[in-house]
Structures are given as C-alpha cells and as structure tokens.
Design an enzyme around this catalytic site. Structure first.
Site, mmCIF file in Angstrom:
data_model
loop_
_atom_site.group_PDB
_atom_site.id
_atom_site.type_symbol
_atom_site.label_atom_id
_atom_site.label_comp_id
_atom_site.label_asym_id
_atom_site.label_seq_id
_atom_site.Cartn_x
_atom_site.Cartn_y
_atom_site.Cartn_z
ATOM 1 N N ARG A 1 39.258 -43.936 20.489
ATOM 2 C CA ARG A 1 38.728 -44.494 19.474
ATOM 3 C C ARG A 1 39.753 -43.210 18.217
ATOM 4 N NH1 ARG A 1 34.932 -42.543 17.870
ATOM 5 N NH2 ARG A 1 33.906 -41.152 19.838
ATOM 6 N N LYS B 1 25.357 -39.454 33.791
ATOM 7 C CA LYS B 1 23.980 -41.295 32.571
ATOM 8 C C LYS B 1 24.001 -42.192 33.093
ATOM 9 C CE LYS B 1 26.080 -42.178 29.073
ATOM 10 N NZ LYS B 1 26.301 -43.522 28.313
#
Length: 531
Positions: free
Chosen positions: A55, A239
């Site tokens: 990004r 996660k």
C-alpha cells in the site's frame, strides 16, 4: 455524480469492449492472453505488481466535503484533498479509461449480512485486478443478479494512469482518493491490488458505526455451542495462524462487523501473506492457493511452481483466494455475538504474560494502543526491538476518531458479557535475542482454554506494573511460564524492561487527549513512570 465533458461512468459501462461479471475462469483466460500473469500447476493466477508491492499510505486522501468534514479524524492517515483537485483528476482518469481497448467490471457486495451490506462496483483496467475484486468481495449468486446491482460505491482503478503532482495536486504519481459525496474511490499509478480491498474497508469503517455496527480489523471463528471468537493483532502476532483451527469454522481472516445480531465477515475472500509459506506450517492456506486464487509477487521456478521462500521481489508476497477454497469455513460467514476476544501481541521485550484477562477498561486501553514489536534485523538500522502502536489494530483504515470504535467495543463487551484476553506470542525469559519465543503449542492451548470458557473461574494474580490479571494455572501449561517475571533469571532486568515498555504505552496514549482520559485512568498501567 461528477462527470467530465467527454465521458462518464455510464460511457465506460456502455462501451462494447467492456466486459462485465466475468467468471474466474474467464478472467484467468483474459489475464494470460493479455500477458498479465501465468497459471501455476495448482491453478492459481500468478502476477507481479511492478514497483508498488504494498500500500501507499502517503498517497491516500479523502475529499474534504461539507457533509463529512466534521466527522473525519484528519491527519497523516486521513489526508484532505479539495473537491476541485478530485474533480479534475477524476475527469482525466475517466478519459484515460475510455481510451483503453478493454475494461472489466465486477458488481458485488461488502458485508455478509444482507440487511447491512454495501453494494459496490469495481471498474478495472487489468483483468487480473477484476479477478482480485471478484475474489475478495462477496460475489452475487448469479450473473443476472450482479448486472442488476445498483452500487452505492464505485472503485475506478487505472494503474497505468500516473498523476503529475505539480499539475494534479497529488503528492506523487500514485493516488487513492475517496469521495463520500460522489461515492467514488479513485485509484491510479499503482498496480498493487490491495488498495481496492483496504479502500472498501475504510469506507465500511465510516458507514457501519453510523448504523450502530462496530467495524473491526480482526479474524473470527466459531466452534461448538456457537462460541464465537475474535482475534485482533498486527502482522507477525499470529492472528491468521491461531484463528485457523481445524476444530472450529473460520468466519473470516481480516475484516468483520459486529451488529445487534452478531458478527459478520465483510469480505468474500482471504488475503494472506505467503512469505516462507509451507504445507507443514499452514496447510489450510497452502492448499487454498489453487484455482480461484491470485498470487502476487511470488517468484516461480522453471515449471511455474511458487517459490515461497524467495523474497527477491518483496517480503510482502500475497495470495488472494475465495473463502470456499478453505474447507473449514462458515457459510454464510456470519455468527452470533462473540463470547471471547483475543488481543494478540508479539512482545519482543519479553515482559508481557503469555495470557492475561482484561477488564472492560483494560480492553479499551489495549484496543486503542494496538501494541506489538518490530524486531531487530527486520529493517535496516533497527538494532533493538521497536514498539509499534496501531490504533484499534488497524489505524491506516480508520476515518473516524479512534475513541468512536473503542467506546463501541466497550459497550458491546458490557452488553454481551464478553471475556477479553491479552495473549503474548512474543518472547519470554528475556528480551528478543536473549529469551525464547513463546511455544506455539502452549499458545494454542491457552487460546483454546480461554475460548472454551475454562479460564472464567480460575484464580488470577495481578502483576505490579501492568495491572494485568494472570491465571495462576492453565491446564497442560507449565505454571512457571505464566508469570513472566518468574521466567527471567535476572529479576532486576525484567523490572527495567517492564517499566520501559509501560512508559512507552503511556507516552503513546497521550495522543488521544482528554477524550480518553477515563480509559487511561481505569484501564492503564499501575506503574507510575515518574518513579
């Protein structure tokens, strides 16, 4: 809607060469035919994204419009740009796309909850970008349904259009601009497909709270008796690994909403990091990278097999794949209210306990803090662990003030009597380079015990610095690792490191000002940094 004199969105849709609602198979054929990518032996479409392999947060803007300007938390994350700059650039991009030989359009949704989902449209210059959109967003059941969707937001993506900063008013050739009034996400100058996914997440982070729904950057799964768990954590905290449990069904791995009815996935796919991926370590992800998946920036060998350990293009290698490429998923990807929330942190200072139970105020404090560590050696110039604080475990995607999300979390924890645990997947017995990494098997056991409700009534002891409630006993876990200070040979070194980290937390929390003073007082650390 803003239009240029010569073209508009409708002009692009009406072009005879615009292809709408293609299947994955059709988009793979288009991509290969155009030389955008190749197919691996497993059936995944493999592509590269040029010089932009991640990004571009400094090139992300929100149009400063009257209806939303007092709601946005303006700053380095949410940079304002004028309506005039947006309108001129938007017109240029539409003209650019109108001149392309081929365009691809996907209509779908964000949000598995049909009562609150966001109808969206994605207009792409590249076939593989359209394949990415079809993979990551929620697909309509039929082509006819897709063609009849009336989108609330439209992504207009033109990677080959590069802005001229001096003329166009941008910071570089790349731009990601959101107009809430025009309901347009304008992307140009970058081939990194993740900008589309995260832009829609930012939109949902604005829209959902206004409907009383908490938007969350987390993974989620569900097990027996509909016991739903949420996993928050930054990159490297585990996660994805910990939420992928063969005994529980995956709801989603990254973006969720929490409404009055329960939890729902915002997406229709997963976007997993693949660096050093192996079937032995993460079999579900490894086997999901087959037909329907898009591989980004993963070098291939002579026979087009992925080389997951090759970092020559980037360490941020990625795979986008539809949820149905994982066998153990919940369909539809919705569930009841969470019974357990897990905050994951990889503490390289080695001072946080492997698991601790948080009060509601502590949960709000750690949610706003969003702490983990950047390790020595991961970037040039980093010689010791560096703290990383990402508000609400997702600060780059939050258009509203962080306390909006934290207060909603606190209300839902109270309303649904949710247990919250802080789990350290980092180091114990010493800091990074001196202690040991937490045993993954131990961490899995502790997480499963917490989710099963087996830590509800055990005895807890509060530590003196962080004020965390640590269980004195967990089934099948050596008791000497539960109290982090006991795991250190040199107790004075532990105290010094713990106080240093506590000070970092407190200094970071000052950014939230008076609006979070009560949270800091009730949920912050016991240690006085002036001591």
């Amino acid at each position: 809607m803003v239009q240029n004199e010569s073209t508009s969105i409708q002009n692009l849709l009406d072009k005879s060469s615009t292809k709408q609602q293609l299947t994955s198979a059709q988009l793979v054929v288009e991509s290969v035919k155009l030389g955008e990518g190749v197919v691996t032996p497993q059936g995944a479409l493999s592509v590269t994204t040029g010089k932009y392999t991640g990004r571009s947060p400094k090139d992300k803007y929100i149009v400063e419009e009257e209806s939303i300007k007092d709601k946005i938390d303006w700053g380095p994350v949410n940079q304002p740009i004028s309506k005039e700059v947006f309108q001129k650039l938007y017109g240029k991009v539409l003209n650019h796309l109108n001149g392309q030989e081929q365009l691809y359009v996907f209509n779908g949704y964000a949000g598995a909850d049909e009562s609150t989902r966001l109808p969206l449209r994605v207009i792409n210059e590249f076939a593989w970008h359209n394949m990415f959109a079809r993979t990551m967003f929620i697909r309509p059941e039929t082509k006819e349904e897709g063609l009849n969707i009336n989108p609330e937001f439209t992504i207009v993506s033109a990677p080959s259009f590069k802005a001229d900063p001096e003329v166009d008013g941008t910071g570089s050739e790349t731009f990601i601009i959101v107009s809430f009034e025009e309901k347009i996400i304008l992307i140009g100058g970058t081939e990194y497909a993740g900008e589309m996914k995260k832009s829609i997440f930012s939109i949902m982070n604005f829209l959902l709270p206004e409907k009383g729904i908490l938007s969350m950057h987390c993974s989620s799964n569900v097990g027996d008796a509909n016991r739903t768990a949420l996993f928050f954590g930054l990159s490297g905290t585990g996660k994805t690994t910990l939420s992928a449990d063969p005994n529980r069904k995956l709801i989603g791995d990254d973006e969720h909403g929490w409404s009055d009815e329960g939890v729902f996935n915002i997406e229709g796919g997963c976007y997993a990091k693949t660096i050093d991926l192996s079937r032995e370590k993460e079999p579900q992800i490894y086997d999901a990278i087959r037909f329907g998946a898009v591989l980004e920036n993963v070098p291939l060998d002579e026979e087009n097999y992925p080389k997951y350990d090759d970092k020559s293009l980037t360490e941020n290698t990625r795979a986008a794949y539809p949820l149905y490429n994982i066998d153990n998923t919940k369909d539809p990807s919705i569930s009841g209210h969470p019974t357990t929330i897990i905050f994951l942190t990889a503490d390289a200072f080695g001072v946080l306990p492997p698991i601790s139970k948080l009060t509601k105020d502590q949960a709000m404090y750690h949610f706003l803090s969003g702490f983990t560590s950047k390790l020595a050696g991961t970037e040039r110039g980093i010689t010791s662990p560096q703290p990383v604080f990402s508000t609400c475990f997702g600060s780059p995607f939050l258009p509203l003030h962080a306390t909006v999300y934290a207060e909603m979390l606190g209300e839902k924890i109270d309303q649904h009597d949710v247990e919250v645990f802080l789990v350290n997947t980092g180091w114990t017995g010493g800091r990074y380079g001196e202690g040991q990494r937490m045993n993954l098997g131990h961490t899995r056991t502790m997480v499963r015990e917490a989710i099963a409700g087996h830590l509800s009534d055990v005895e807890y002891k509060q530590d003196d610095i962080f004020g965390l409630n640590i269980p004195t006993e967990v089934t099948n876990i050596p008791s000497d690792i539960l109290m982090p200070r006991n795991a250190w040979d040199n107790k004075e070194d532990y105290d010094q490191q713990a106080k240093e980290l506590a000070k970092m937390f407190k200094e970071n929390f000052e950014q939230f000002g008076e609006s979070s003073k009560e949270i800091a007082e009730n949920g912050g650390f016991k240690y006085n940094i002036e001591n």
